[in-house]
Design an enzyme around this catalytic site. Structure first.
Site, PDB file in Angstrom:
ATOM      1  N   ASN A  64      -8.563  -1.233   4.053  1.00  0.00           N
ATOM      2  CA  ASN A  64      -8.592  -1.474   2.609  1.00  0.00           C
ATOM      3  C   ASN A  64      -7.490  -2.421   2.149  1.00  0.00           C
ATOM      4  OD1 ASN A  64      -6.740   0.629   3.305  1.00  0.00           O
ATOM      5  ND2 ASN A  64      -6.535   1.123   1.148  1.00  0.00           N
ATOM      6  N   THR A  75      -2.383   1.249  -4.724  1.00  0.00           N
ATOM      7  CA  THR A  75      -2.910   2.356  -3.929  1.00  0.00           C
ATOM      8  C   THR A  75      -4.258   2.827  -4.456  1.00  0.00           C
ATOM      9  OG1 THR A  75      -2.472   4.635  -3.209  1.00  0.00           O
ATOM     10  CG2 THR A  75      -1.593   3.988  -5.337  1.00  0.00           C
ATOM     11  N   GLY A  76      -5.039   3.382  -3.551  1.00  0.00           N
ATOM     12  CA  GLY A  76      -6.312   3.981  -3.943  1.00  0.00           C
ATOM     13  C   GLY A  76      -6.167   5.419  -4.379  1.00  0.00           C
ATOM     14  N   ASP A 100       0.860  -1.175   0.000  1.00  0.00           N
ATOM     15  CA  ASP A 100       0.000   0.000   0.000  1.00  0.00           C
ATOM     16  C   ASP A 100       0.900   1.230   0.000  1.00  0.00           C
ATOM     17  OD1 ASP A 100      -2.307   1.632   0.335  1.00  0.00           O
ATOM     18  OD2 ASP A 100      -1.923   1.703   2.479  1.00  0.00           O
ATOM     19  N   THR A 131      -0.308   4.987   1.122  1.00  0.00           N
ATOM     20  CA  THR A 131      -0.585   5.942   2.194  1.00  0.00           C
ATOM     21  C   THR A 131      -0.544   5.249   3.550  1.00  0.00           C
ATOM     22  OG1 THR A 131      -2.016   7.123   0.667  1.00  0.00           O
ATOM     23  CG2 THR A 131      -2.194   7.690   2.996  1.00  0.00           C
ATOM     24  N   PHE A 151     -10.563  22.186  -7.543  1.00  0.00           N
ATOM     25  CA  PHE A 151      -9.680  21.200  -8.170  1.00  0.00           C
ATOM     26  C   PHE A 151     -10.425  19.882  -8.357  1.00  0.00           C
ATOM     27  CE2 PHE A 151      -6.514  17.917  -8.426  1.00  0.00           C
ATOM     28  CZ  PHE A 151      -5.442  18.495  -9.076  1.00  0.00           C
ATOM     29  N   ARG A 155       6.523  16.783  -5.229  1.00  0.00           N
ATOM     30  CA  ARG A 155       5.258  17.089  -5.906  1.00  0.00           C
ATOM     31  C   ARG A 155       5.270  18.557  -6.307  1.00  0.00           C
ATOM     32  NH1 ARG A 155       0.904  13.690  -3.484  1.00  0.00           N
ATOM     33  NH2 ARG A 155      -0.468  15.493  -3.585  1.00  0.00           N
ATOM     34  N   GLU A 168      -2.580  21.771   0.200  1.00  0.00           N
ATOM     35  CA  GLU A 168      -3.040  23.104   0.555  1.00  0.00           C
ATOM     36  C   GLU A 168      -2.608  23.491   1.965  1.00  0.00           C
ATOM     37  OE1 GLU A 168      -7.217  23.517  -0.027  1.00  0.00           O
ATOM     38  OE2 GLU A 168      -7.001  24.030  -2.144  1.00  0.00           O
ATOM     39  N   LYS A 198      -6.971  -5.096  -5.037  1.00  0.00           N
ATOM     40  CA  LYS A 198      -5.677  -5.379  -4.404  1.00  0.00           C
ATOM     41  C   LYS A 198      -5.519  -6.879  -4.160  1.00  0.00           C
ATOM     42  CE  LYS A 198      -4.840  -0.986  -2.008  1.00  0.00           C
ATOM     43  NZ  LYS A 198      -4.475  -0.358  -0.718  1.00  0.00           N
TER      44      LYS A 198
END
Length: 1206
Positions: A867, A739-740, A427, A429, A601, A658, A554, A844
């Site tokens: 998950n 990953t989701g 995974d 996160t 966004f 990023r 943000e 997964k």
């Protein structure tokens, strides 16, 4: 709720335009759903008692992840034990021993070991499963506030929540089941939900209640509340929901935006009220989990095959004995009248039916030669694995100081599998990342700011500096390395600010006002502080402000703006307020910016814009988004900094950061008014094309932009993740990320942890939106992409070329179909790294199953959320991250660690050790049992197939239980071919496990042959020595008991000397076990001989009076033992001299301390020991070194060419 009430007055629906908005009410859109098949569930709100009776009878909210319960434990555990072929064999032997007189042994000696072995194994299984039960109960006993009667809410355990109950969930609490949102602390019924445990995403999701239920915002409102929900049946789809709410004589449609799923968390919202729809195993997260599987290691499965082989040998020699006995009965027994049984009616020696006697003797032989099958092997392995697991649990190097969490081996059945892993499926996160974004660098007006290095830069720079050693490369690169390392080391000297790791004196404390492009810098900071959808919240502990947003980026932008002197501190319905330290840094000024429009966004737009009016009346559009999107919308006069910024963005991408690009546009009043009229018309339009119209109108405004700058944010990896991935890659492991998250996020993380790098060719398999009737065309297009990509990979001639496969969940659903999954797997296996984005928990698990079954190699799944449960359970080995929120992954796992970096030590050290220990232990077990068991067969042949054992029954019991059990346990627990630090320095040693070098058939048959050789020598040399030799001066010769005792003594010496030669790493415990076992044998036979003759029988004082005083006994023991171990000594000497393995070389270096004498040689050996890899920062460093060398060669060639010119 200190800040919650302030925020509650903001009606978020008027801010959002795309993602989470309140649609204008229309008869078309408010029409209830037509519920078809699969939508039969009926929920009576506030009447939970109706659901406990037929026909509804819904399940309770009690959940269980255990393998067994009170009823199933005995049958399932017995099945687990007796599916082991050896245990089944001994069960049959025990039944024969108890019910017939065919056994040559006492029933106790057959039944007791079986009961002990099976009982101990079942107790271990029960203990491990009880731990899972206790963890389940910790979850089931959590408290939730449930409406009882007359508007009163009471705390109840989760497991007592029923369908139809009304719940009140407070801020930062988990949802105990799937709920329909009725109202929240916000006026317009929205709430923020963190779904990290479901889809791995840390950004907050917005959920909205129906307008009709908004008045239900306090406890008393539920006194008379009743309603009915008709919806879909339980299913695993996390992103869909269809149903209707019947309330106040009206029917209202429901969709996923009103559903709160179990194991998600309420964030940034004071409280919510909801009614329970799905409970327990009907909830969507539990629908995505699978039943806890019973896993067996590949080594254990291979061991069963060896036992089948031994069964073949056992059956063969038993048949030989049976035939030999039948022939003796038929031809020789009439002459041997003195050997006939007392009972003439006995069928065991029936002269009239020798065939029947031979058949009955077959059963006797099967019991007699049972010592070929090592019954104590299973219990010894169980003991060893439990001790190995305790060492894993107590390893201080895998203890997380921050959370106080040690590693945990939740099951010990799979220890050796840790040393044979081929593919890791991870995974993202919470597993690779620690859910923290840090503002690190920026590019403003073509100037790069920010001197600190990212984690990836530091790791790669240190590795490059180490690998370069004394190489004379360009001085500029050396200076660059020194800068990277120094800047990172200085970070620890200053207090950390969460979300802000930026350092550059040119911008801090108002110094930016002295920069040449101060006006551009001012605009950059204002965009950071204004262009967002975040909400400020007062921190009651510190008195400062915290920011909450759907996007973690943000939050880092707002923290950065605050540190630069532009603090966003308040939001109202129509304005954003910023405290600006400009023009004086010491005297902040509160400024209000009117929010005219906000274009939020989305993954499709890849940008966000806000239209504001400043205090001077100027209208501005402030925009941030992906570089490819913003560049296409720049005005001709807005590209002034494009070239320099593109270079900076490439560098940031290489550093794993990023990036977002910031731009702006000035608007005049007429232009804005005309556009706003169009925008308002689109926003209030009715129809299915509303989003398309909104997107078109927004696109009209977001053009002719002027470039300002770019941000570089570090998606903070967990400590040591790049180094861990690099070490695992050097160990030869493949790493897939499932990953989701969105594709862009996953790609950024791929760069951050060096699964991706500049120069790596990315293969993106995607699908376009297709109508139902064109799904076949979509599938054909995906198959074509896979085929073309596979062809490209195969035709690639550059040996250093690396490919990365990136695929999203929608495309993956086609790729995993039966007719395409093997082509997809072949492509994925050929790629250096694989990243699957936007995958559901079910996908997964399906990907994991495909890799496991398609490659036939061992897989490891690692994750931290609910998950990930399917993936963890489907993999051969499941590892849960126990340091993250939620315990679903840990409860379903086989091993648990606090952070991903501990996976390196778990596999490379403990996995390597456990595999080698278990493999050597099993091989040795078969060796010693063959060496011992075959001597019974030789004596059987020698004694006319009489069924007589050459050994005393007491010796037989002692052999496995006491005399040879502890040394083999010592081997399985303490053996180390190399120390832990060497395992980490030479990760390629790990490949001995995946290649199965220590448990292949070559090695197994070698040990079996060694056992046969040892048994032959022990029997025939003892018979030769004692056949007609006198034991003492009186001329007394040996009888059966003396021969058996002498043979048994040789067996004990030979097998214990053999294990001493096998061990590489001796501890005092192993010395005590080995030499103590030999001493215990002499002590046991001496004490046994002192018992009354009724008990000791033929062994009465056998050592004291017969064998002890006889020199022949001691000489034969010495000679036989020496002869038995000679072939193994010769084999080891030859292998170390002419065909040494990696660990042999390392052992020699360490023994002669060459690693201390010549450190450069030691480093050189480490470099050679790496597996060739195309991922990890080592691969990145190698690529950089190749580039540097290429540039040097090019420069040298140019210089040579210049020198040759006249």
């Amino acid at each position: 709720m200190a800040g919650g009430r302030i925020r509650a007055r903001i009606r978020r629906s008027s801010i959002y335009t795309f993602g989470c908005r309140k649609r204008p009410p229309t008869s078309e859109e408010e029409a209830p759903h037509e519920l078809g098949p699969g939508s039969s569930r009926v929920v009576h709100c506030n009447k939970p008692h109706l659901h406990e009776k037929k026909p509804l009878n819904y399940c309770k909210n009690f959940i269980s992840t255990t393998k067994y319960n009170v009823i199933t434990f005995l049958p399932k555990a017995l099945f687990e034990q007796f599916r082991r072929v050896a245990n089944l064999y001994f069960l049959l032997c025990a039944i024969l021993t108890l019910t017939t007189d065919l056994s040559p042994f006492d029933p106790f000696s057959t039944v007791a070991p079986l009961v002990f072995v099976v009982g101990l194994s079942m107790a271990k299984e029960g203990l491990e499963d009880s731990k899972r039960f206790l963890q389940d109960m910790n979850v089931n006993r959590r408290k939730a506030s449930v409406h009882s009667i007359d508007g009163v809410f009471e705390d109840k355990p989760w497991m007592k929540i029923r369908v139809g109950d009304v719940l009140k969930v407070n801020k930062d609490q988990f949802f105990p089941c799937d709920l329909l949102l009725l109202s929240s602390s916000y006026e317009d019924g929205i709430c923020y939900v963190e779904t990290m445990n479901l889809d791995g995403e840390t950004n907050l999701k917005v959920r909205r209640a129906l307008e009709i239920t908004l008045p239900l915002d306090e406890d008393e409102a539920f006194k008379e509340f009743t309603a009915t929900i008709k919806c879909e049946d339980p299913n695993p789809s996390l992103y869909t929901f269809v149903g209707n709410l019947e309330y106040d004589r009206q029917v209202y449609p429901l969709d996923p935006s009103q559903i709160l799923l179990r194991d998600s968390k309420l964030r940034n919202t004071g409280f919510v009220y909801g009614v329970v729809i799905f409970t327990g195993h009907d909830s969507k997260v539990m629908q995505n989990s699978t039943e806890s599987p019973s896993k067996r290691s590949r080594v254990e499965l291979q061991m069963d095959k060896i036992i089948y082989l031994l069964f073949g040998i056992l059956l063969l020699i038993s048949v030989v004995s049976s035939i030999g006995f039948a022939l003796n009965v038929k031809f020789d027994m009439p002459k041997w009248w003195y050997l006939r049984p007392y009972d003439d009616k006995s069928k065991t020696t029936d002269l009239d039916e020798p065939e029947l006697s031979g058949l009955l003797h077959l059963l006797t032989a099967l019991i007699l030669y049972g010592y070929l099958i090592p019954i104590s092997l299973y219990v010894s392995i169980e003991v060893v694995k439990v001790l190995q697991a305790s060492f894993i649990n107590q390893d201080i190097s895998m203890y997380d100081d921050e959370t106080g969490t040690p590693a945990q081996a939740r099951t010990s059945n799979l220890n050796e599998e840790l040393g044979q892993v081929d593919t890791i499926l991870s995974d993202k996160t919470g597993t690779l990342t620690c859910n923290q974004m840090d503002f690190l660098k920026c590019s403003i007006a073509g100037v790069q700011y920010g001197t600190r290095a990212s984690d990836v830069e530091l790791a790669a720079a240190k590795q490059l500096a180490e690998d370069m050693g004394g190489q004379d490369l360009e001085s500029s690169n050396t200076t660059e390395l020194e800068t990277v390392v120094t800047s990172k080391d200085e970070r620890n000297l200053k207090p950390a600010i969460k979300g802000f790791s930026f350092e550059d004196t040119r911008l801090m404390k108002g110094c930016w006002m002295k920069e040449p492009n101060a006006d551009v810098l001012l605009l950059f900071f204002r965009i950071l502080a204004i262009c967002h959808a975040a909400i400020p919240e007062q921190n009651e502990e510190t008195g400062g402000l915290n920011y909450e947003s759907e996007s973690p980026d943000e939050v880092s932008f707002l923290v950065a703006a605050r540190e630069f002197g532009f603090e966003f501190f308040k939001r109202t319905q129509a304005s954003v307020f910023v405290k600006e330290r400009c023009p004086s840094f010491q005297d902040p000024i509160d400024k209000e910016y009117k929010i005219l429009n906000l274009l939020d966004f989305t993954s499709k737009r890849k940008r966000m814009s806000v239209i504001i009016r400043d205090d001077s009346g100027q209208i501005l559009l402030l925009c941030k988004g992906a570089d490819s999107i913003i560049y296409d919308r720049l005005a001709k006069n807005g590209r002034r900094f494009e070239e320099a910024m593109t270079k900076h963005l490439n560098e940031y991408g290489e550093a794993g950061l990023r990036t977002l690009v910031l731009a702006y546009k000035k608007l005049d009043e007429a232009e804005y008014s005309a556009w706003n009229e169009e925008f308002t018309k689109a926003k209030t339009s009715i129809g299915g094309d509303r989003d398309v119209v909104l997107e078109r109108v927004s696109d009209m405004m977001e053009k002719d932009l002027i470039l300002v700058g770019a941000t570089a944010v570090e998606d903070k990896l967990q400590k040591g993740v790049p180094q861990c991935i690099d070490k695992l890659a050097q160990a030869g492991l493949k790493i897939w990320v499932l990953t989701g998250d969105k594709m862009e996020t996953a790609i950024n993380i791929g760069y951050a942890c060096s699964l991706l790098r500049q120069g790596m060719k990315q293969i993106c398999i995607t699908s376009v939106d297709a109508a139902q009737d064109s799904q076949q065309a979509t599938k054909e297009n995906i198959l074509k992409q896979i085929t073309n990509a596979s062809q490209m990979v195969k035709l690639e001639k550059d040996p250093h070329a690396a490919f990365a496969l990136i695929i999203d969940g929608k495309t993956l659903s086609y790729a995993l179909e039966d007719d395409t999954k093997h082509q997809f797997l072949n492509l994925a296996v050929d790629c250096a790294s694989v990243i699957c984005c936007r995958v559901s928990p079910k996908q997964k698990a399906l990907v994991t199953r495909l890799v496991k079954e398609g490659t036939g190699k061992i897989t490891l799944g690692i994750g931290d959320g609910a998950n990930d449960v399917g993936m963890i359970q489907e993999a051969d080995i499941g590892v849960g991250i126990s340091g993250a929120e939620g315990m679903q992954a840990v409860m379903a796992s086989d091993f648990a660690v606090a952070q991903f970096r501990f996976l390196e030590r778990l596999l490379v050290v403990h996995g390597h050790w456990c595999y080698k220990r278990i493999a050597q232990m099993i091989c040795y077990f078969f060796y010693k049992n063959i060496a011992f068991g075959l001597t019974l067969f030789y004596f059987e042949v020698y004694a006319g197939f009489s069924g007589q054992s050459v050994y005393n029954d007491m010796y037989m019991i002692l052999f496995n239980v006491l005399l040879t059990s502890l040394p083999v346990i010592g081997l399985g627990v303490f053996e180390q071919d190399v120390p832990s630090d060497v395992c980490l320095q030479f990760p390629a040693l790990y490949q001995q496990g995946p290649r199965n070098l220590f448990f292949d058939w070559y090695r197994i048959l070698g040990w079996i042959s060694n056992g046969i050789y040892t048994s032959l020598l022990i029997f025939f040399l003892n018979v030769l020595f004692f056949y007609d030799q006198a034991l003492n001066s009186e001329g007394k010769t040996a009888d059966l008991a003396m021969l058996g005792t002498s043979m048994f003594t040789c067996v004990i010496w030979a097998v214990n000397f053999q294990i001493a030669l096998t061990i590489s790493h001796f501890t005092w415990i192993q010395h005590v076990f080995i030499w103590g076992s030999i001493a215990v044998w002499y002590l046991s036979v001496t004490l046994y001989g002192e018992l009354f003759p009724d008990y000791a029988r033929y062994a009465f004082r056998i050592m004291q009076e017969h064998l002890g005083p006889a020199p022949l006994f001691w000489c034969s023991t010495l000679l036989v033992t020496s002869a038995c171990i000679l072939p193994y000594l010769a084999h080891v000497a030859f292998q170390r001299a002419f065909k040494p393995r990696d660990h042999h070389i390392i052992q020699e270096i360490k023994y002669y301390k060459k690693d201390q004498i010549d450190e450069r040689m030691w480093k050189r050996q480490q470099t050679k020991a790496r597996q060739k890899t195309k991922i990890g920062f080592t691969a990145r460093v190698d690529a950089k070194i190749r580039n540097l060398k290429g540039r040097l060669q090019k420069k040298q060639s140019q210089m040579e060419f210049t020198n040759t010119q006249p």
